[in-house]
Design an enzyme around this catalytic site. Structure first.
Site, PDB file in Angstrom:
ATOM      1  N   GLU A   1      45.705 -13.870  26.472  1.00 37.12           N
ATOM      2  CA  GLU A   1      46.424 -15.146  26.432  1.00 37.12           C
ATOM      3  C   GLU A   1      45.469 -16.322  26.265  1.00 37.12           C
ATOM      4  OE1 GLU A   1      45.743 -14.399  30.864  1.00 37.12           O
ATOM      5  OE2 GLU A   1      46.210 -13.214  29.068  1.00 37.12           O
TER       6      GLU A   1
ATOM      7  N   HIS B   1      46.568  -4.130  33.605  1.00 43.01           N
ATOM      8  CA  HIS B   1      47.677  -4.333  34.534  1.00 43.01           C
ATOM      9  C   HIS B   1      48.357  -3.016  34.898  1.00 43.01           C
ATOM     10  CE1 HIS B   1      47.485  -8.607  33.063  1.00 43.01           C
ATOM     11  NE2 HIS B   1      47.644  -8.800  34.356  1.00 43.01           N
TER      12      HIS B   1
ATOM     13  N   ASP C   1      50.518 -12.639  34.317  1.00 44.16           N
ATOM     14  CA  ASP C   1      49.580 -13.755  34.404  1.00 44.16           C
ATOM     15  C   ASP C   1      49.596 -14.666  33.185  1.00 44.16           C
ATOM     16  OD1 ASP C   1      48.494 -11.960  32.652  1.00 44.16           O
ATOM     17  OD2 ASP C   1      46.578 -11.732  33.683  1.00 44.16           O
TER      18      ASP C   1
ATOM     19  N   GLU D   1      53.928 -10.192  39.877  1.00 44.73           N
ATOM     20  CA  GLU D   1      52.711  -9.377  39.877  1.00 44.73           C
ATOM     21  C   GLU D   1      52.236  -9.136  41.305  1.00 44.73           C
ATOM     22  OE1 GLU D   1      48.187  -9.768  38.083  1.00 44.73           O
ATOM     23  OE2 GLU D   1      49.859 -10.547  36.903  1.00 44.73           O
TER      24      GLU D   1
END
Length: 252
Positions: free
Chosen positions: A121, A142, A151, A241
């Site tokens: 990202e 992840h 995130d 998360e």
């Protein structure tokens, strides 16, 4: 306002150089080689991007990596996913680092020197993305840790390549090669590795010929939608998360 001479050597995992025209190059690294991401860099990059954003003399920013990859290895050192206090730190840093990237009011060029298997990202919050033939994108860690990819990667990839492709990318841990990424709109140009920074500097030097307010306000105008997406969604994603991390800790 930050001054370059005061912060240029302040970040152990970012090598900073700036041209006379104001083109700032940020090379992420660990001991001069490919970056190994950990809890310490997670914290450090919040301050790094905030400081860069605070220096109006940075006319254009080039973000790149070192060695054979942009970012593909992660270490648990410095992270505490499994206590409320520890995850609160991750939550706060995770929100701030993305907004701090978007707070950089200079055009941001990502020169992606190799694989990006985590925090892709960061790349997609740039205005221009250059890649090498060896570049691949993937969200790997992840699901390896058994936690939700909340995130920001879950938001930005859907925005850039479409919701169906974006969800598939996340859920299958798809490896997206540079050519496909370019065809799907995540990469602008693919250039040989030895020409990557040359091309990034060429574009940057063209941009610095424009008036400073023009480049600054264009960056602001082009990122307003991304700011809304990140502001509305990343806190919730990081909370999910954290819940999944707590469940992993319970099972262990």
């Amino acid at each position: 306002m930050s001054r370059f001479d005061a912060y240029r050597d302040s970040f152990p995992n970012a090598r900073l150089t700036r041209s006379k025209t104001g083109v700032l190059e940020v090379a992420l690294h660990t001991d001069g080689g490919t970056l190994i991401f950990n809890g310490h860099t997670h914290e450090q990059f919040v301050d790094l991007f905030h400081t860069i954003a605070s220096d109006a003399d940075n006319r254009v920013v080039i973000l790149t990596g070192s060695g054979a990859a942009f970012m593909e290895s992660i270490s648990p050192e410095g992270f505490d996913f499994f206590s409320p206090q520890g995850y609160d730190k991750i939550y706060r840093e995770g929100k701030k680092v993305l907004m701090n990237i978007l707070d950089i009011e200079a055009p941001l060029i990502a020169a992606v020197n190799g694989p990006v298997r985590l925090h892709s990202e960061y790349i997609l919050l740039s205005d221009i993305v250059l890649a090498t033939p060896s570049t691949v994108f993937q969200d790997k860690p992840h699901f390896e840790f058994g936690i939700v990819p909340g995130d920001g990667v879950h938001l930005v990839w859907q925005e850039v390549i479409g919701t169906v492709r974006g969800r598939y990318f996340i859920l299958t841990r798809q490896e997206l090669d540079a050519q496909t990424a370019r065809e799907w709109g995540a990469v602008n140009e693919i250039v040989p590795a030895d020409k990557l920074l040359v091309r990034a500097r060429e574009i940057a030097e063209g941009l610095v010929k424009l008036p400073p307010l023009t480049t600054r306000y264009t960056r602001i105008a082009l990122t307003q939608k991304l700011r809304r997406i990140i502001d509305e969604g990343v806190g919730y994603g990081l909370a999910l998360e954290g819940i999944s991390a707590a469940d992993v800790a319970r099972v262990k």
